[in-house]
Write a protein that holds these residues in place. Sequence first.
Motif, PDB file in Angstrom:
ATOM      1  N   ASN A   2     -24.797 -28.736  -5.755  1.00 37.15           N
ATOM      2  CA  ASN A   2     -26.153 -29.257  -5.550  1.00 37.15           C
ATOM      3  C   ASN A   2     -27.236 -28.361  -6.149  1.00 37.15           C
ATOM      4  N   ILE A   3     -26.869 -27.513  -7.084  1.00 35.04           N
ATOM      5  CA  ILE A   3     -27.839 -26.656  -7.765  1.00 35.04           C
ATOM      6  C   ILE A   3     -27.820 -26.977  -9.255  1.00 35.04           C
ATOM      7  N   SER A   4     -28.986 -27.254  -9.808  1.00 37.53           N
ATOM      8  CA  SER A   4     -29.093 -27.590 -11.230  1.00 37.53           C
ATOM      9  C   SER A   4     -28.900 -26.333 -12.075  1.00 37.53           C
ATOM     10  N   THR A   5     -28.027 -26.429 -13.077  1.00 36.68           N
ATOM     11  CA  THR A   5     -27.750 -25.282 -13.941  1.00 36.68           C
ATOM     12  C   THR A   5     -27.781 -25.685 -15.419  1.00 36.68           C
ATOM     13  N   VAL A   6     -27.916 -24.678 -16.261  1.00 38.11           N
ATOM     14  CA  VAL A   6     -27.856 -24.830 -17.711  1.00 38.11           C
ATOM     15  C   VAL A   6     -26.870 -23.797 -18.223  1.00 38.11           C
ATOM     16  N   MET A   7     -26.174 -24.117 -19.310  1.00 39.42           N
ATOM     17  CA  MET A   7     -25.219 -23.180 -19.890  1.00 39.42           C
ATOM     18  C   MET A   7     -25.887 -22.347 -20.983  1.00 39.42           C
TER      19      MET A   7
END
Length: 202
Positions: free
Chosen positions: A92-97
């Motif tokens: 439930n946490i938005s992430t980017v690579m």
Amino acid sequence: MNLDFLKRITGGLFLLTTEFNGIKNGCIINNCMEVSTNPSCISISVMKNSYTNELIEKSKKFAISILNKDVSSEMVKKFELFSGRKNDKFQNISTVMDKNNVPYVTKNVSTVISANVISKFDLGTHTLFIAQVIDINDIIKDRINGTPSYYVNAALKYQHGDKLKIKDDGLGFGYEKTDETKRIITQASYQESSNPQIRQHV
């Protein structure tokens, strides 16, 4: 990437993340500093018995998200108090690579530093990792606690004779009414240098 940013890191709260064979994990640390300018390298210290430490030793890569003053206590607790061996901390946490395929969060983050480990040292309870910086992502500029601009702007807020009020979330302060004629400090400035020769003598 703006390597000059590294000299501005004086302390703070950092979210350390890594990835190995599709497994991602992270933890909260309170240390990160520039240790070399050519090549550009940073150091971090991580508890040896942590899952994040184990994955960094295997993957030889990590990302440091510099958390700003608006970060929620819930997110800090999630990455600080729970083990990634049994819990998906990124749920439930938005992430980017990043360029290394390491996940990082974008909410309430000022800057993200991506790095590759080049050496490590056993310090007993902790492992000291030395890593070469490969990318710096300035998500939100000039909002990092501990930088000269942060303290200059904070100093200009103080007013004589008025009661200082702390915000309900504890992350800031102010007054009922702003009155520039009551300012204790009316002018402040700072200067940063990217010249490594100057920095060696200060």
